[in-house]
Every structure is written in structure tokens, then in C-alpha cells.
Design an enzyme around this catalytic site. Structure first.
Site, PDB file in Angstrom:
ATOM      1  N   ASP A  83       0.844  -1.191   0.000  1.00  0.00           N
ATOM      2  CA  ASP A  83       0.000   0.000   0.000  1.00  0.00           C
ATOM      3  C   ASP A  83       0.881   1.244   0.000  1.00  0.00           C
ATOM      4  O   ASP A  83       2.107   1.156   0.080  1.00  0.00           O
ATOM      5  CB  ASP A  83      -0.898   0.012   1.248  1.00  0.00           C
TER       6      ASP A  83
ATOM      7  N   ASP B 219       0.683   3.618   2.410  1.00  0.00           N
ATOM      8  CA  ASP B 219       0.501   4.226   3.721  1.00  0.00           C
ATOM      9  C   ASP B 219      -0.663   5.222   3.610  1.00  0.00           C
ATOM     10  O   ASP B 219      -1.666   4.913   2.965  1.00  0.00           O
ATOM     11  CB  ASP B 219       1.803   4.861   4.213  1.00  0.00           C
TER      12      ASP B 219
END
Length: 294
Positions: free
Chosen positions: A210, A212
Site C-alpha cells: 500500500d 501508507d
């Protein structure tokens, strides 16, 4: 010259390696308690392999409760020479996209609720972690990832946070813009420091799941998306691991970067002032320099 024995610390699915000969789950007890789980051992293309689920099978340990000292001690105790961490991470860089791998070469340690050293009162030691990963082992991981067709980035700074919560937006922006971190995770510290104290070569392969919370187009971290990306990353991780024995070889020579001699000048406590109980606990990790069988 010794035999190469590769230890993989990773998550679910990484240890399910096709072609592993004589697989066996073994239980190990250490002076630091029990490791996260039993260790799966076997041979892959003539090279010893050990797989330790960092969070335990079924994911029973939080990042803070992982028994890091027991994990590293257990691997050293069974003869592992090279440790490769395979872990999920968030990315602070647009070009380090979900599904990519990053060969970490630096850390910023922001953890605070974990025991970070094998040493202490009764035996004081200071090792250098200026360069906390092994260039030789990292290069092998890079080559294996490239050969497996994985998009991989050579080098990156890993921000180790305590967790278990993910970053606030303000923290994410600070780590990215002011501190210069490239990826963020919760498990490589104190693991890397302990591996250095145990004179084990250590490499960190961060698998991006991802962005973040800093990325304006992706918003906050979504656990369901992380899990979906993790499944694909596990397949890539297995493909990388399968290629490591051929790159590292069965016969191991001393580490050219001195990882396996990190304690040569690290212990400061005079021999006659060392605590016998502490010495007994250090039999595996520091046996080479303390005169005890490892």
C-alpha cells in the site's frame, strides 16, 4: 568453509516452497523463550533451508509481541548462517508501487516496546549497525527477484514503527518528506540489530502492499486491499526464495563484509566480571567469542 544454511523469516505462504526436500517442523527452546512458532527445515537444491513464521501460523503475534530474541537465537542455534526477512510494508514513494519488492539497506528505528539486545548488565556489548544489512546477501535477493520477474528496487530506507495501528496522515507525511524514508513497516526492528549481534548475515526484502496514508489518490490504509496484495506477493516471495540456493551455493565462505565477525571487538565487560548466567544465555549467539560451543 561451512555449509550454507538459509533462514527465512516471513509470513504465511512464504514457507510453502515447492521442491523442499525432507520438510520437518521442529520445536526449539531458547534462553529467551520460545520462538514465534516451530521452524520448518529441509533442503532446497542441496542447500539447507529454515522457515520461521514471524507472527506464528495463524498470525497470533502482534508486531510488539513477536519474540525477536528467541527467533534469532533459535535460527542461530540450529545452524542458520544467513537470514532473509520477507515482510509487508507501506510505500512512501510513487515508484515503489503495491506489488513491488524493495531490497532494504537502511533503517530508522522508531520502536520502543521491545527488547533490542541480547546483551545487558553482566555482559555489555556494542555492535555497529551503520550498515545494518549484508550487501552480499542483499545482492543475492536482488538477483533472485529480478530472475523471478519481480519489479524490485535496489536500496531503500525502512521506517520501523511500533504499531499495531497504522500511521496518522501527519506522521506519514513527516516520514516521507522530512525524514526521507522509503517504506514503512513494523517488524524489521529489532530483528536486524539482533541478527548483527548474533553474527548472522541479514537481508530485508520489503514487499509493498500500500501507499501508507500520504498518497492523495489512495487515502488511508485499507486492510482488505493489503490482504489481497499480500496473496500475490506471497507467490512472488516463493519464486524469489526458490532461486536463492543456486545463487548462494552450498559452500559458504566468510562474509566479505564481516557480518559473521561482528562481535570481534564488541564485548567490553572484562572476562572476570561477566555474569555466568548471562554467559549461559549467550551460548548460541555469542559462543564464538565467549569460548562456548554455539
Amino acid at each position: 568453509m561451512t555449509d550454507t544454511f538459509i533462514g527465512i523469516i516471513g509470513g504465511s505462504g512464504i514457507y510453502d516452497i515447492e521442491g523442499l526436500d525432507n520438510p520437518e517442523w521442529i520445536g526449539i527452546e531458547t534462553p529467551w523463550g520460545s520462538p514465534s512458532d516451530q521452524i520448518l527445515t529441509g533442503m532446497l537444491d542441496g542447500v539447507g533451508m529454515a522457515f520461521l513464521p514471524r507472527h506464528g501460523r495463524g498470525h497470533v503475534h502482534t508486531p510488539s509481541s513477536v519474540p525477536y530474541r528467541a527467533n534469532i537465537d533459535a535460527l542461530k542455534r540450529i545452524g542458520v548462517t544467513d537470514v532473509i526477512s520477507v515482510s509487508a510494508c507501506g510505500s512512501f514513494r510513487e515508484q515503489m508501487a503495491p506489488g513491488d519488492f524493495v531490497i532494504v539497506d537502511q533503517f530508522i528505528d522508531r520502536t520502543f516496546a521491545r527488547e533490542k539486545s541480547f546483551f545487558g548488565p553482566g555482559c555489555v556489548a556494542h555492535v555497529s549497525v551503520a550498515h545494518p544489512t549484508c550487501p552480499r546477501l542483499s545482492a543475492a535477493c536482488l538477483s533472485a527477484a529480478i530472475d523471478a520477474g519481480i519489479t524490485v528496487h535496489d536500496g531503500g530506507t525502512y521506517l520501523a514503527m511500533e504499531g499495531p495501528q497504522f500511521s496518522t496522515l501527519a506522521e506519514s507525511k513527516m516520514y516521507r518528506e522530512q525524514w526521507g524514508a522509503d517504506v514503512i513497516g513494523m517488524t524489521n526492528m529489532p530483528e536486524a540489530k539482533l541478527a548483527r549481534e548474533a553474527e548472522l548475515c541479514y537481508a530485508s526484502v520489503a514487499m509493498v502492499t500500500d501507499y501508507d496514508s500520504w498518497h492523495p489518490d489512495h487515502g488511508e490504509v485499507d486492510v482488505s486491499q493489503i490482504i489481497a496484495t499480500l496473496m500475490g506477493n506471497a507467490d512472488k516471495g516463493r519464486a524469489m526464495v526458490r532461486r536463492l540456493p543456486a545463487l548462494l551455493g552450498a559452500d559458504r565462505t566468510p562474509c566479505p563484509h564481516g557480518c559473521d565477525r561482528a562481535l570481534d571487538h564488541a564485548i567490553l565487560t572484562a572476562p572476570d566480571r561477566r555474569d555466568p548466567l548471562m554467559m549461559a544465555r549467550l551460548d548460541a549467539v555469542a559462543g564464538r567469542v565467549l569460548g562456548r560451543p554455539a
